[in-house]
Design an enzyme around this catalytic site. Structure first.
Site, mmCIF file in Angstrom:
data_model
loop_
_atom_site.group_PDB
_atom_site.id
_atom_site.type_symbol
_atom_site.label_atom_id
_atom_site.label_comp_id
_atom_site.label_asym_id
_atom_site.label_seq_id
_atom_site.Cartn_x
_atom_site.Cartn_y
_atom_site.Cartn_z
ATOM 1 C CG ASN A 13 2.265 0.918 4.035
ATOM 2 O OD1 ASN A 13 3.425 1.282 3.983
ATOM 3 N ND2 ASN A 13 1.927 -0.323 3.792
ATOM 4 N N GLY A 14 -0.003 -0.949 6.154
ATOM 5 C CA GLY A 14 0.423 -1.863 7.209
ATOM 6 C C GLY A 14 -0.729 -2.733 7.658
ATOM 7 C CD GLU A 60 15.656 -13.205 -10.208
ATOM 8 O OE1 GLU A 60 15.226 -13.740 -9.178
ATOM 9 O OE2 GLU A 60 15.315 -12.065 -10.557
ATOM 10 C CG HIS A 115 17.428 -37.266 -7.627
ATOM 11 N ND1 HIS A 115 17.830 -38.565 -7.370
ATOM 12 C CD2 HIS A 115 18.541 -36.591 -7.993
ATOM 13 C CE1 HIS A 115 19.136 -38.657 -7.556
ATOM 14 N NE2 HIS A 115 19.587 -37.475 -7.937
ATOM 15 C CD1 TRP A 142 -0.562 -6.134 -3.386
ATOM 16 C CD2 TRP A 142 -0.576 -6.763 -1.233
ATOM 17 N NE1 TRP A 142 -0.249 -7.473 -3.323
ATOM 18 C CE2 TRP A 142 -0.255 -7.889 -2.024
ATOM 19 C CE3 TRP A 142 -0.644 -6.923 0.141
ATOM 20 C CZ2 TRP A 142 -0.004 -9.142 -1.486
ATOM 21 C CZ3 TRP A 142 -0.395 -8.170 0.690
ATOM 22 C CH2 TRP A 142 -0.086 -9.262 -0.120
ATOM 23 C CE LYS A 147 10.936 -2.694 -7.501
ATOM 24 N NZ LYS A 147 11.322 -3.958 -8.130
ATOM 25 N NE ARG A 180 4.586 1.782 -0.480
ATOM 26 C CZ ARG A 180 5.685 1.542 0.211
ATOM 27 N NH1 ARG A 180 6.850 1.730 -0.354
ATOM 28 N NH2 ARG A 180 5.630 1.121 1.446
ATOM 29 C CB CYS A 186 -0.926 0.091 1.193
ATOM 30 S SG CYS A 186 -2.065 -1.274 1.336
ATOM 31 C CD GLU A 237 8.579 -11.431 -10.172
ATOM 32 O OE1 GLU A 237 8.103 -11.083 -9.086
ATOM 33 O OE2 GLU A 237 9.785 -11.324 -10.432
ATOM 34 C CE LYS A 296 12.172 -11.208 -11.817
ATOM 35 N NZ LYS A 296 12.972 -10.897 -10.703
HETATM 36 C C1 F6R Z 1 10.801 -10.461 -7.581
HETATM 37 C C2 F6R Z 1 10.751 -9.511 -6.507
HETATM 38 C C3 F6R Z 1 10.491 -9.992 -5.123
HETATM 39 C C4 F6R Z 1 11.424 -9.270 -4.156
HETATM 40 C C5 F6R Z 1 11.069 -9.638 -2.713
HETATM 41 C C6 F6R Z 1 12.027 -8.996 -1.724
HETATM 42 O O1 F6R Z 1 11.029 -9.855 -8.812
HETATM 43 O O2 F6R Z 1 10.921 -8.342 -6.737
HETATM 44 O O3 F6R Z 1 10.641 -11.363 -5.024
HETATM 45 O O4 F6R Z 1 12.734 -9.623 -4.453
HETATM 46 O O5 F6R Z 1 9.771 -9.213 -2.431
HETATM 47 O O6 F6R Z 1 12.029 -7.611 -1.856
HETATM 48 P P1 F6R Z 1 13.211 -6.743 -1.301
HETATM 49 O O7 F6R Z 1 14.419 -7.049 -2.075
HETATM 50 O O8 F6R Z 1 12.755 -5.330 -1.440
HETATM 51 O O9 F6R Z 1 13.380 -7.137 0.137
#
Ligand code: F6R
Length: 632
Positions: free
Chosen positions: A100-101, A505, A528, A74, A627, A27, A2, A512, A509
């Site tokens: 926010n929270g 990774e 396995h 969010w 994010k 956010r 949020c 998501e 990517k």
């Molecule tokens: C994936 C992504 C998330 C963040 C995770 C941790 O693309 O962005 O998996 O890596 O939420 O976020 P930070 O690095 O801000 O702690």
């Protein structure tokens, strides 16, 4: 998660609020809303879905208000519907709150308030807050801040009843020249303009107006009026604090001609690596000099006698940490463990002596990572033994974040603001900080010779140009290739050694942003169990680069091919074996295996981006994600 914004000044509040929310939409984007004060009234407009829906509703409205608050959501408690959108009001509709929270004890508070006759209109935890403040106001407010402002004191008292992690902004039509803000374990910064003041969950919402910014600390509240800002702690004691000047410029948060922020950020990566090299490499170093080739920019006595490293992180930062583990172990010979912060905070491993604890978080706001670090710092301090004392290091793209205030030592990743929800350039920048940290430790522990250090550093200096070549060559090719996968339902990514985290990774990517199911595995583990998933409909992406496990990965890829899987190889160019093995090749230059993740990740980012873009999806704001994950 949020985003909250607030404004008090002389300009039209709703425009500034919506503009600010646009910068915070990363956010959360389940709903958005604003509340403003004018002519003795509180006006609230809310809309489900993206901010544009709110903008459309606001477009036709006359609004001369000079004070207001806004929110982009969010969803945590309550579905993403308009009635759950913030701001939430008290029963009179004259007082509004954005949060926010999470208020953890909201159920008890809600029941108590309902018993007192307060009516609830949403399923959110937030709605208890305006009712609580109204309840204190109705009772008649007395207390340390009552002389300053009745609203401020009522907010202070209400906050005392709340458990959880939250940041708040509050306005009331009965106090039209006041905007009260609170920070408790969720970020909130105040911006100081000329006769106008701002608040926001993150600074990009403030920098278009002013670079003078003061991030609040936990346990603080502030009152913003057209005349200035006063800050207090939760006991009501006035605090003297001064804003800092931020260096980020408003243009850094524009798309600059790219279709999506994510694509722009992929293209920015060579520049990010150059910036990291400039910041962390000593310019005048040669193997005969008596100082380190690395300039970590912190008091390196932190590293004296370190025998273990433990890392806490989430998501992509966790993947970067796995690469970091490899580097710390291979280059500096230091045993390293990487924990999911969300696991470690509730089931910590036994306390290890002489350990460096590293928290990796691009946002510096991830609730689980902060809580894990806080817990570790506290239990080590309480242990009271020199070998167990906390040695904490943060790696973040936002040194001004909560992480920066929690841990005494921070390495900045210098990637610039990242807007796309899927992390790309900040991942590469995190890798860079791990190279520097591992090299510094290797230098101090003499685990590498001068020549070896020179070789690695020379190799690193070539990486930006090599990255440019990969991006330039593969941009069109991966876009073309993406056409074949618009209907694909599952993907497997495999890698080994230092490229196993890159397989993870690549899979993250893809899932998501394209919503395609994808898994990353260590290539040797396929037989396995996971190999049972393979058939002609499941493409396998293998990261196979020359080095300690090249032949092994190629054999694992052959095993997948024998099960009819379509094989895509991130592998060296002009290599006969690779050409024979893979149906499709995404070539990368051959470099020292330890440096290869900086290059192998690029084709995977591009492929995911183009598959998602081809599917017509919202690449920068994928569903259900945000994010900055400020709730646990
Ligand atoms: C994936 C992504 C998330 C963040 C995770 C941790 O693309 O962005 O998996 O890596 O939420 O976020 P930070 O690095 O801000 O702690």
């Amino acid at each position: 998660m949020c985003g909250i914004v607030g404004y008090i000044g002389t300009r039209t509040a709703s425009n500034i609020l919506v503009e600010g929310l646009r910068k915070l939409e990363y956010r959360g984007y389940d709903s958005a809303g604003v509340a403003t004060l004018s002519e003795g009234q509180l006006n609230r407009v809310r809309a489900k879905g993206k901010l544009q829906n709110l903008q459309d509703k606001l477009d036709g409205l006359e609004d001369s208000a000079r004070v207001g608050i806004g929110h982009t959501r969010w969803a945590t408690h309550g579905k993403p519907e308009e009635h759950n959108a913030h701001p939430h009001t008290d029963g009179s509709g004259r007082l509004a709150v954005v949060q926010n929270g999470i208020v953890e004890n909201y159920r008890e508070l809600r029941e108590e308030l309902i018993a007192k006759g307060y009516e609830f209109k949403s399923e959110t935890d937030t709605e208890v807050i305006p009712h609580l403040i109204a309840d204190y106001l109705a009772k008649g407010v007395e207390g340390p801040l009552a002389n300053e402002s009745i609203l401020l004191e009522a907010v202070r008292q209400a906050v005392g009843d709340l458990d959880g992690a939250f940041a708040l902004a509050v306005i009331s039509a009965d106090f039209p020249d006041e905007l009260v803000v609170v920070r408790q374990q969720a970020p909130l910064a105040i911006g100081f303009g000329q006769g106008e003041f701002f608040c926001a969950s993150d600074t990009p919402a403030i920098v278009p107006h002013t670079r003078a910014v003061l991030p609040l600390d936990n346990g603080e509240l502030a009152m913003l009026t057209p005349l200035g800002v006063s800050i207090y702690d939760f006991t009501g004691r006035r605090l003297k604090k001064h804003p800092i000047t931020l260096s980020i410029s408003p243009t850094m948060v524009e798309k600059q001609g790219f279709k999506h922020f994510m694509l722009k950020e992929i293209h920015e990566q060579p520049g990010v690596v150059r910036t990291c090299l400039e910041n962390y490499l000593s310019t005048d170093w040669d193997p005969t000099s008596d100082h380190s080739p690395i300039n970590l920019g912190l008091d390196v006595s932190l590293l004296d006698g370190v025998e273990h490293v433990q890392i806490v992180a989430c998501g992509t930062s966790w993947h970067a940490s796995l690469v970091g583990k490899h580097l710390l172990e291979k280059l500096a010979g230091i045993p390293t463990v990487v924990h999911y912060a969300s696991e470690f905070r509730y089931s910590p491993t036994p306390i290890i002596a002489n350990a460096l604890t590293i928290g990796v978080t691009q946002s510096g706001e991830t609730a689980d990572t902060l809580a894990a670090l806080d817990m570790e710092q506290t239990r080590r301090t309480e242990a009271g033994k020199p070998a167990l004392e906390p040695r904490m290091l943060g790696i973040t793209n936002r040194p001004e974040s909560s992480l920066g205030r929690l841990v005494p030592n921070v390495m900045a990743t210098h990637a610039g603001i990242e807007i796309g929800v899927a992390a790309t350039k900040t991942f590469v920048a995190q890798l860079m900080t791990f190279y520097f940290l591992a090299l510094e430790l290797a230098y101090r522990r003499k685990t590498l010779s001068g020549e070896q250090l020179v070789d690695i550093i020379d190799g690193m200096r070539q990486v930006p140009t090599q990255m440019e070549q990969v991006i330039e060559k593969q941009e069109d090719y991966t876009e073309e290739l993406a056409h074949s996968f618009t209907d694909t339902q599952d993907f497997i990514f495999i890698g080994r050694g230092i490229n196993y985290p890159i397989a993870l990774e690549g899979a993250l990517k893809l899932k998501e942003i394209s919503y395609i199911h994808a898994e990353g595995y260590p290539a040797g583990e396929m037989k396995h169990g996971p190999i049972a998933l393979l058939d002609a409909k499941v493409p396998v992406v293998a990261i196979a680069v020359p080095g300690s496990v090249y032949d092994k990965v190629l054999s694992n890829a052959q095993e997948a091919k024998a099960r009819d899987a379509q094989l895509i190889g991130v592998a060296p160019a002009n290599d006969l074996e690779a050409e024979h093995t893979f149906d499709t090749l995404l070539p990368v230059p051959t470099v020292d295996e330890l440096l290869s993740p900086l290059l192998t990740v690029l084709p995977l980012q591009l492929l995911s981006y183009h598959i998602a873009a081809r599917r017509g999806l919202d690449v920068d704001q994928p569903r259900n994600l945000a994010k900055s994950v400020t709730v646990e």
